[in-house]
Scaffold this active site. Sequence first.
Site, PDB file in Angstrom:
ATOM      1  CG  ASP A   1     -16.665 -34.944  -0.328  1.00 36.70           C
ATOM      2  OD1 ASP A   1     -16.020 -34.718  -1.369  1.00 36.70           O
ATOM      3  OD2 ASP A   1     -16.771 -36.073   0.180  1.00 36.70           O
ATOM      4  CG  ASP A   2     -17.521 -34.408  -4.512  1.00 33.30           C
ATOM      5  OD1 ASP A   2     -16.318 -34.366  -4.201  1.00 33.30           O
ATOM      6  OD2 ASP A   2     -18.094 -35.450  -4.886  1.00 33.30           O
TER       7      ASP A   2
ATOM      8  CB  CYS B   1     -12.120 -37.490  -1.634  1.00 33.40           C
ATOM      9  SG  CYS B   1     -13.789 -37.072  -2.114  1.00 33.40           S
TER      10      CYS B   1
ATOM     11  NE  ARG C   1     -11.843 -35.181   1.450  1.00 35.90           N
ATOM     12  CZ  ARG C   1     -12.872 -34.616   2.089  1.00 35.90           C
ATOM     13  NH1 ARG C   1     -12.871 -34.537   3.403  1.00 35.90           N
ATOM     14  NH2 ARG C   1     -13.899 -34.153   1.413  1.00 35.90           N
TER      15      ARG C   1
ATOM     16  CE  LYS D   1     -14.621 -38.077   1.726  1.00 36.83           C
ATOM     17  NZ  LYS D   1     -15.252 -37.966   0.411  1.00 36.83           N
TER      18      LYS D   1
ATOM     19  CG  HIS E   1     -11.624 -40.439   1.650  1.00 36.46           C
ATOM     20  ND1 HIS E   1     -12.264 -40.072   0.495  1.00 36.46           N
ATOM     21  CD2 HIS E   1     -11.376 -41.775   1.516  1.00 36.46           C
ATOM     22  CE1 HIS E   1     -12.407 -41.121  -0.289  1.00 36.46           C
ATOM     23  NE2 HIS E   1     -11.880 -42.172   0.309  1.00 36.46           N
TER      24      HIS E   1
ATOM     25  CB  SER F   1     -16.793 -41.268  -0.137  1.00 35.85           C
ATOM     26  OG  SER F   1     -15.629 -40.581  -0.518  1.00 35.85           O
TER      27      SER F   1
ATOM     28  CG  HIS G   1     -19.217 -37.491  -2.035  1.00 39.83           C
ATOM     29  ND1 HIS G   1     -19.883 -38.681  -2.254  1.00 39.83           N
ATOM     30  CD2 HIS G   1     -17.973 -37.643  -2.545  1.00 39.83           C
ATOM     31  CE1 HIS G   1     -19.045 -39.513  -2.872  1.00 39.83           C
ATOM     32  NE2 HIS G   1     -17.890 -38.908  -3.070  1.00 39.83           N
TER      33      HIS G   1
ATOM     34  CG  ASP H   1     -13.267 -32.790  -1.571  1.00 38.37           C
ATOM     35  OD1 ASP H   1     -14.212 -32.142  -2.073  1.00 38.37           O
ATOM     36  OD2 ASP H   1     -13.256 -34.033  -1.528  1.00 38.37           O
ATOM     37  CG  ASN H   2     -13.314 -33.136  -5.291  1.00 39.53           C
ATOM     38  OD1 ASN H   2     -12.974 -33.943  -4.412  1.00 39.53           O
ATOM     39  ND2 ASN H   2     -14.517 -33.144  -5.805  1.00 39.53           N
TER      40      ASN H   2
ATOM     41  CE  LYS I   1     -15.392 -37.003  -6.932  1.00 39.93           C
ATOM     42  NZ  LYS I   1     -16.270 -37.401  -5.823  1.00 39.93           N
TER      43      LYS I   1
HETATM   44 MG    MG Z   1     -14.610 -34.778  -2.911  1.00 38.48          MG
END
Ligand code: MG
Length: 462
Positions: free
Chosen positions: A30-31, A70, A74, A127, A129, A152, A228, A278-279, A299
Amino acid sequence: MLRIIVLLVGLVLSVSVSAKKPNFVVIFCDDLGYGDLSCFGHATIKTPNLDAMAVHGQKWTSFYVAASVCTPSRAGLMTGRLPIRNGMCSDKRSVLFPDSAGGLPQTEITIARALKQLNYATAAVGKWHLGHLPHYLPTSHGFDSYFGIPYSNDMDRVRNGKNHYENAETEDIAAYNVPLLRDEKELERPCDQRDITRRYTEEAVKFIKTSQGGRKPYFLYLAHSLPHIPLFRHKDFHGHSSAGIYGDVIEEIDWSVGKVLEQVKQSDDQTYVVFTSDNGPWLTFKTHGGSAGLLREGKGSTWEGGMREPTVMWAHPKPLAKGIVHDMGSTLDLLPTLVSLAGGKVPSDRTYDGYDLTPVLHGTGPSPRKSMFFYHGEQLFAVRHGEHKAHWFTKERYLGQKQARTHNPPLLYHLGHDPSEKHNIAKDNDEIITRLAKIADEHKATVKPVENQLETRIPKQK
Ligand code: MG
């Protein structure tokens, strides 16, 4: 003669029926920024397990996600379809929140559901989301089991007068009252995030081990809640990295990758492992956010740093065609690729935005992906085709710049010559811009209006 042919056909059929389908593990951060792994050039973060995975497998340098935040990212991975097609993106609310009433519609076919139809055992750890109400959770979307934080790790905030940096420093887990679920049931609240990466890893390894002893092939989706913000890591990783707390978190994720691969190697059943995020990095959080390396922005933006991710693929015992892949790929391609490797076909009743990457994995051909569409919420901001990328709109710094900038003519970059998108070459390149605009228009014509899933809220109780 006829009898021999019948016997041979029977033999071929029995071989194809009895051949065990491959297993799949998708590890999703995540991130995580493009520049955050040592195999992608980070100077101080050490990721030996991912580096080894890249050396013995494939490092993808142009691998994109479906969106720069996110939830829509996803949704794209899980369905092989851009989130604009299933209402999982919005100009008003960028992601799902604990008060959101929506989620991934039941009409969508996730990777798990597609593989379940091919007799796979499926598990989601980490996660999600894509909706936290029971009918949106992984167990309602083709996964046999779920263990994780459903959204998150900075949500359900309990204001304590401290910011994210201070909460990370003091390890104040109560400042984020997020639940930890097993299937649909709440196990713990607030989730103790200090050992969440470790617990996700233990769950993942346990699932692989149990599946290795079973008759079904397996699909594991391991989606880390980190890096994240707020940043938490196990006590064994305090001071582990010379890159500070962010480095500690990444090095713990790398440790986790090592544990997963170690378990995968316990069996000789063919297993494919994909690692990505994811980003891009959440740049507003300074040293608590990652780095996009040489890519621009992070992001929330449709610049390369927002949507190009450090991606590594690997397989055991039969390795992938080794090397660095410069061809384009996307998380949107995972559904078609995994379904194809499992011997299935993607449903023909809907539009897919993904391609089967099997030829690249096995070294038999180039990537079928030639274009990438960069959405910000519900708007198409940019298009890449081949080495050229045109931006009709830009917006930077997630939760920073309020309004998007419009560009007419669009900004144009050659990502081969200029991966950092610094030198606009729109002037004197009308023909290229016309071609990219046509690709954008043709794509937009395939998008049909659907009900938005991110904008409806659970009514407040009086
Ligand atoms: Mg993310």
